[in-house]
Scaffold this active site. Structure first.
Site, mmCIF file in Angstrom:
data_model
loop_
_atom_site.group_PDB
_atom_site.id
_atom_site.type_symbol
_atom_site.label_atom_id
_atom_site.label_comp_id
_atom_site.label_asym_id
_atom_site.label_seq_id
_atom_site.Cartn_x
_atom_site.Cartn_y
_atom_site.Cartn_z
ATOM 1 N N LYS A 242 -3.855 -0.633 -6.925
ATOM 2 C CA LYS A 242 -4.937 -0.045 -6.112
ATOM 3 C C LYS A 242 -4.853 1.465 -6.322
ATOM 4 O O LYS A 242 -3.851 2.083 -5.975
ATOM 5 C CB LYS A 242 -4.744 -0.395 -4.636
ATOM 6 C CG LYS A 242 -5.753 0.286 -3.704
ATOM 7 C CD LYS A 242 -5.531 -0.145 -2.265
ATOM 8 C CE LYS A 242 -6.350 0.671 -1.282
ATOM 9 N NZ LYS A 242 -6.002 0.332 0.105
ATOM 10 N N TRP A 243 -5.877 2.032 -6.940
ATOM 11 C CA TRP A 243 -5.892 3.439 -7.361
ATOM 12 C C TRP A 243 -6.757 4.218 -6.370
ATOM 13 O O TRP A 243 -7.971 4.065 -6.350
ATOM 14 C CB TRP A 243 -6.467 3.526 -8.773
ATOM 15 C CG TRP A 243 -6.496 4.865 -9.413
ATOM 16 C CD1 TRP A 243 -7.098 5.998 -8.951
ATOM 17 C CD2 TRP A 243 -5.931 5.212 -10.677
ATOM 18 N NE1 TRP A 243 -6.940 7.027 -9.846
ATOM 19 C CE2 TRP A 243 -6.233 6.568 -10.909
ATOM 20 C CE3 TRP A 243 -5.214 4.509 -11.649
ATOM 21 C CZ2 TRP A 243 -5.837 7.235 -12.075
ATOM 22 C CZ3 TRP A 243 -4.822 5.168 -12.804
ATOM 23 C CH2 TRP A 243 -5.129 6.524 -13.009
ATOM 24 N N ASP A 244 -6.117 5.048 -5.583
ATOM 25 C CA ASP A 244 -6.812 5.737 -4.495
ATOM 26 C C ASP A 244 -7.103 7.188 -4.873
ATOM 27 O O ASP A 244 -6.500 7.747 -5.807
ATOM 28 C CB ASP A 244 -5.921 5.694 -3.241
ATOM 29 C CG ASP A 244 -6.717 5.656 -1.948
ATOM 30 O OD1 ASP A 244 -7.878 6.097 -1.959
ATOM 31 O OD2 ASP A 244 -6.166 5.194 -0.935
ATOM 32 N N MET A 245 -8.005 7.820 -4.121
ATOM 33 C CA MET A 245 -8.300 9.257 -4.262
ATOM 34 C C MET A 245 -8.708 9.715 -2.872
ATOM 35 O O MET A 245 -9.848 9.554 -2.458
ATOM 36 C CB MET A 245 -9.451 9.447 -5.251
ATOM 37 C CG MET A 245 -9.679 10.880 -5.619
ATOM 38 S SD MET A 245 -11.400 11.336 -5.593
ATOM 39 C CE MET A 245 -11.367 12.906 -6.414
ATOM 40 N N ASN A 246 -7.722 10.272 -2.146
ATOM 41 C CA ASN A 246 -7.920 10.460 -0.715
ATOM 42 C C ASN A 246 -8.376 11.831 -0.259
ATOM 43 O O ASN A 246 -8.102 12.224 0.860
ATOM 44 C CB ASN A 246 -6.629 10.101 0.018
ATOM 45 C CG ASN A 246 -6.673 8.655 0.463
ATOM 46 O OD1 ASN A 246 -7.717 8.176 0.882
ATOM 47 N ND2 ASN A 246 -5.562 7.966 0.363
ATOM 48 N N ARG B 269 -5.752 16.164 4.363
ATOM 49 C CA ARG B 269 -4.706 15.147 4.499
ATOM 50 C C ARG B 269 -3.390 15.669 3.900
ATOM 51 O O ARG B 269 -2.667 14.944 3.231
ATOM 52 C CB ARG B 269 -5.120 13.846 3.814
ATOM 53 C CG ARG B 269 -4.596 12.609 4.528
ATOM 54 C CD ARG B 269 -4.820 11.352 3.712
ATOM 55 N NE ARG B 269 -4.477 10.162 4.479
ATOM 56 C CZ ARG B 269 -3.944 9.076 3.968
ATOM 57 N NH1 ARG B 269 -3.699 8.997 2.671
ATOM 58 N NH2 ARG B 269 -3.660 8.033 4.721
ATOM 59 N N ASP C 108 0.845 -1.203 0.000
ATOM 60 C CA ASP C 108 0.000 0.000 0.000
ATOM 61 C C ASP C 108 0.877 1.249 0.000
ATOM 62 O O ASP C 108 2.046 1.229 -0.435
ATOM 63 C CB ASP C 108 -0.977 -0.069 1.186
ATOM 64 C CG ASP C 108 -2.269 0.677 0.936
ATOM 65 O OD1 ASP C 108 -2.286 1.897 1.142
ATOM 66 O OD2 ASP C 108 -3.257 0.046 0.517
ATOM 67 N N ASP D 278 -12.858 1.991 4.563
ATOM 68 C CA ASP D 278 -11.671 1.827 5.409
ATOM 69 C C ASP D 278 -12.045 1.188 6.739
ATOM 70 O O ASP D 278 -11.177 0.807 7.511
ATOM 71 C CB ASP D 278 -11.021 3.190 5.679
ATOM 72 C CG ASP D 278 -10.171 3.649 4.512
ATOM 73 O OD1 ASP D 278 -9.821 2.807 3.665
ATOM 74 O OD2 ASP D 278 -9.848 4.849 4.443
ATOM 75 N N CYS E 120 -10.518 2.918 -5.278
ATOM 76 C CA CYS E 120 -10.581 3.271 -3.864
ATOM 77 C C CYS E 120 -10.652 4.791 -3.776
ATOM 78 O O CYS E 120 -10.039 5.493 -4.585
ATOM 79 C CB CYS E 120 -9.316 2.770 -3.168
ATOM 80 S SG CYS E 120 -9.166 3.237 -1.438
HETATM 81 C C1 GLA Z 1 -6.876 5.397 1.990
HETATM 82 C C2 GLA Z 1 -7.297 3.993 1.651
HETATM 83 C C3 GLA Z 1 -6.577 3.029 2.563
HETATM 84 C C4 GLA Z 1 -5.074 3.218 2.394
HETATM 85 C C5 GLA Z 1 -4.685 4.653 2.667
HETATM 86 C C6 GLA Z 1 -3.228 4.911 2.326
HETATM 87 O O1 GLA Z 1 -7.361 5.787 3.233
HETATM 88 O O2 GLA Z 1 -8.684 3.837 1.723
HETATM 89 O O3 GLA Z 1 -6.947 1.715 2.278
HETATM 90 O O4 GLA Z 1 -4.712 2.852 1.091
HETATM 91 O O5 GLA Z 1 -5.472 5.550 1.923
HETATM 92 O O6 GLA Z 1 -2.840 6.202 2.543
#
Ligand code: GLA
Length: 702
Positions: free
Chosen positions: A448-452, A415, A338, A520, A498
């Site tokens: 795993k392509w995230d957007m936080n 964040r 991750d 999460d 994600c």
């Molecule tokens: C998000 C994702 C988590 C993890 C974190 C990493 O919160 O949902 O699963 O990948 O980012 O910073």
């Protein structure tokens, strides 16, 4: 499948459901029917103008138009609203012609005197109707679109309707909500730049709130779009219930130049007379067979391990390899590193945007790690967040202008990060470039392509100030373009969607990503609720769930390992705990459960789902999956509370072949033999006793 009945001026789309509409004597294009197919053409209602004049209202807004454009006496939610350069602001659509090409019907509408064309496109696939609209400016001057929805549906008359929808927040996504419509207008929406944790575009309506999980008419809709959206459910002055859905008009505008077109996202509609379960199964089948990317569409999703909860940002080659060895021993098929593997990413303060491996953490690079993971017999996966940048990153120092911002104003951080302007072609090329490089240089099987974070200060396009409201839409178009390009260059790579958990899940994003991280929150009990809500609109083969520690970081309870597994095994199983802390007994138990999951996975991931007992109803929760050929089923049961020593409720199990005999493994007693009919009408009673005891019951044809 699609017919035009010239004498009735009607179009009928028929498969396992039927959808019909047509032209009224006054020339309005109106909805006439959506439901089970009818035996005779004459059964479908004739398109009709609203029969009586309604003072202070009009025929137009009461006739159930398929695609109302704002103008005249239309005070209902319009699908289309535009500004013309001369100050005129209405559009009056009239029918021009239609084409039927295979399974596609196109209806051409035109404004009565301005050169604006609206093409309504319809397709039917089993029980799901897809609709979208293309607006074309055939004139010589640009026009400004202020609202362009994908379509509207008119429901049959009923005293009232119940609205079932999903709401939530981070860590508590897809919570099921229900309320009667009454006479209020209900709006479900996101203005956050992504689909959102707070609302999801799936919703359902049933007349008078009288339908049940397995019985009665249910209309369900969804919107294939991953940015700002809205769905408006309203009752017209004459009590007609209408649902309109599409890209949100809030802070939206689109300049349609001469000759240009704007295409809306797809509006998806389904009907079932087998209750909410039937409507969900329709959507599951549609997403599995028509939406998910073709490459892995029919493949079983691998059991994965993800390091986030074990090592957070402290990933190193050593600790990842230790975890990988144990994961392989347990039976994991895909090992995912991750966040934290790149740039100066030691916390969420820095490094986002610098997609080069951190050599302090991985002295021999990613190749060495990927090689070792492959030697252990697993696929190798990596986390990325391409749409984001930390201000403290080389990327931001090089290209501060790439983050969303208003001129001369500071941008909001969440964040410690900013959002990259994916509407800009140069930003898109950067993302395509680094993703392709990453996938070319290292043997990576999964991303795993995230957007936080959500989007704020949506501006900074290389366009005039009065076109900056296009930013929200251009972000989504840019994202779809980038992922499409990367996937096309790397067709064998799996992609997981994600957004801080389930912040961006909809049938639009699922056209590009094979599966999704839905929350999460990894507390296995909370998950039952999130998973239940999710299952109303989305299939289990997209629903990734990890087994994490006994006491999850959000949970306020200790849960046995079996319960945690059983909760996660109802979707795409993953493990996210620090397995280096697991005892030998735990590892052996986990290995057995992973092996069991692999046996039942085809039924869970590709079968039909029945919500037997929702987690909120009381002591016991249960969900059933039945194989497509009805030869086998898997029942997941969870005892969440136990009061007064009450016996557990009987579980009646639909979905099996009525006169076929099945063997039901009861967990602790001898197997029983029952017919499919008896499973449904008599049911079974379990023997769980302890709170958070759970069981998987297998039901197999003899
Ligand atoms: C998000 C994702 C988590 C993890 C974190 C990493 O919160 O949902 O699963 O990948 O980012 O910073």
């Amino acid at each position: 499948m699609i017919r035009y009945l010239a004498d009735r001026k009607s179009w009928i789309l028929e498969d396992t459901v039927a959808y019909a509409f047509g032209l009224t004597p006054s020339g309005l294009l109106v909805h006439t029917y959506f439901g089970a197919p009818l035996p005779h053409e004459a059964d479908y209602p004739l398109p009709a103008d609203f029969p009586i004049p309604v003072p202070f209202s009009g025929t137009d807004e009461n006739s159930g138009e398929e695609y109302p454009a704002w103008g005249g006496f239309r005070f209902i939610e319009p699908c289309l609203k535009a500004d013309f350069p001369d100050g005129a602001r209405d559009i009056r659509l009239s029918y021009n012609n239609h084409t039927i090409e295979g399974n596609q019907l196109s209806i051409m509408l035109e404004d009565i005197d301005r050169s604006v064309g609206v093409k309504l496109v319809y397709r039917i696939s089993r029980s799901v109707v897809e609709r979208y609209a293309i607006i074309t400016n055939n004139g010589r001057e640009a026009i400004l679109l202020e609202q362009v929805l994908s379509g509207a549906l008119t429901l049959p008359d009923a005293a009232d309707y119940r609205l079932t929808y999903l709401s939530g927040r981070w860590g508590a996504e897809t919570q099921l909500q229900r309320s009667m419509l009454g006479k209020a207008t209900h709006v479900m929406e996101s203005r956050r730049g992504h689909t959102s944790h707070s609302a999801n575009p799936w919703c359902a309506l049933d007349p008078d709130g009288a339908s049940t999980e397995e019985r009665g008419p249910v209309y369900a809709i969804n919107l294939a779009y991953s940015g700002n959206w809205k769905t408006v459910v309203q009752s017209t002055p004459v009590g007609q219930v209408r649902i309109a859905s599409g890209i949100h008009s809030f802070d939206f505008s689109w300049t349609l130049a001469e000759g240009a077109s704007f295409e809306t996202p797809k509006f998806l509609l389904t009907f079932s007379d087998e209750g909410f379960g039937g409507a969900s199964r329709n959507m599951h089948a549609y997403i599995r067979n028509n939406v998910l990317p073709l490459g892995h569409r029919n493949e079983l999703r691998p059991v994965l391990y993800n390091s986030w909860e074990a090592t957070a940002f402290d990933v190193t080659a050593d600790n990842q390899m230790r975890l990988a060895e144990i994961a392989a021993e347990i039976g994991v098929e895909l090992f995912v590193i991750d966040d934290g593997w790149f740039g100066a990413r030691n916390s969420d303060n820095a490094g986002l945007g610098d997609w080069v491996v951190n050599r302090t953490k991985f002295p021999d690079g990613l190749d060495a790690v990927s090689k070792r993971v492959h030697e252990l017999g697993m696929k190798f996966g990596l986390w990325v967040e391409p749409e984001m940048v930390n201000p403290d990153s080389d990327l931001h120092r090089r290209h501060p202008e790439w983050a969303y911002r208003y001129p001369e104003r500071t941008s909001s951080q969440m964040r410690n990060q900013l959002v990259l302007n994916f509407g800009r072609p140069d930003v898109q090329e950067f993302a395509i470039g680094f993703m392709n490089r990453l996938l070319d240089e290292t043997a990576i099987d999964f991303i795993k392509w995230d957007m936080n974070r959500v989007i704020t200060e949506a501006a900074g396009l290389d366009l005039p100030a009065d076109r900056q409201k296009e930013t929200w839409t251009r972000h989504v178009q840019g994202l779809y373009r980038v992922i499409e390009r990367v996937r096309t260059s790397h067709p064998s790579v799996w992609f997981e969607d994600c957004s801080g958990g389930g912040g961006r899940i909809d049938p639009g994003i699922l056209g590009f990503y094979d599966q999704a991280w839905i929350s999460d929150n990894t507390d296995a009990f909370d998950r039952l609720f999130i998973q239940e809500g999710y299952s109303f609109g989305y299939p289990a083969n997209t629903m990734v769930a990890w087994v994490t520690s006994e006491h999850s970081f959000l949970g306020r309870r200790r849960l046995p390992l079996a319960y945690r597994f059983h909760s996660a095994m109802a979707g795409v199983l993953g493990i996210g705990d620090d397995v280096s802390r697991w005892s030998d007994t735990e590892k052996t138990q986990a290995k057995g459960l992973v092996a069991l999951y692999k046996e039942i996975r085809p039924i869970v991931q590709q079968g039909s789902q029945y919500r037997i007992l929702p987690p909120g109803t009381g002591s016991l929760a249960a969900v059933l999956y039945v194989a497509g050929d009805l030869s086998e089923g898997v029942l997941f049961t969870y005892l969440n509370r136990n009061h007064y020593g009450n016996p557990l409720p009987i579980l009646r199990l639909p979905g099996f072949q009525k006169d076929r005999l099945y063997e039901v493994e009861s967990g602790d007693g001898p197997a029983q033999t029952m017919s499919g009919r008896a499973l449904h009408l008599v049911g079974i009673r379990l023997n769980l006793r302890e709170e958070y005891e759970s069981a998987i019951i297998r039901i197999r044809a003899k």
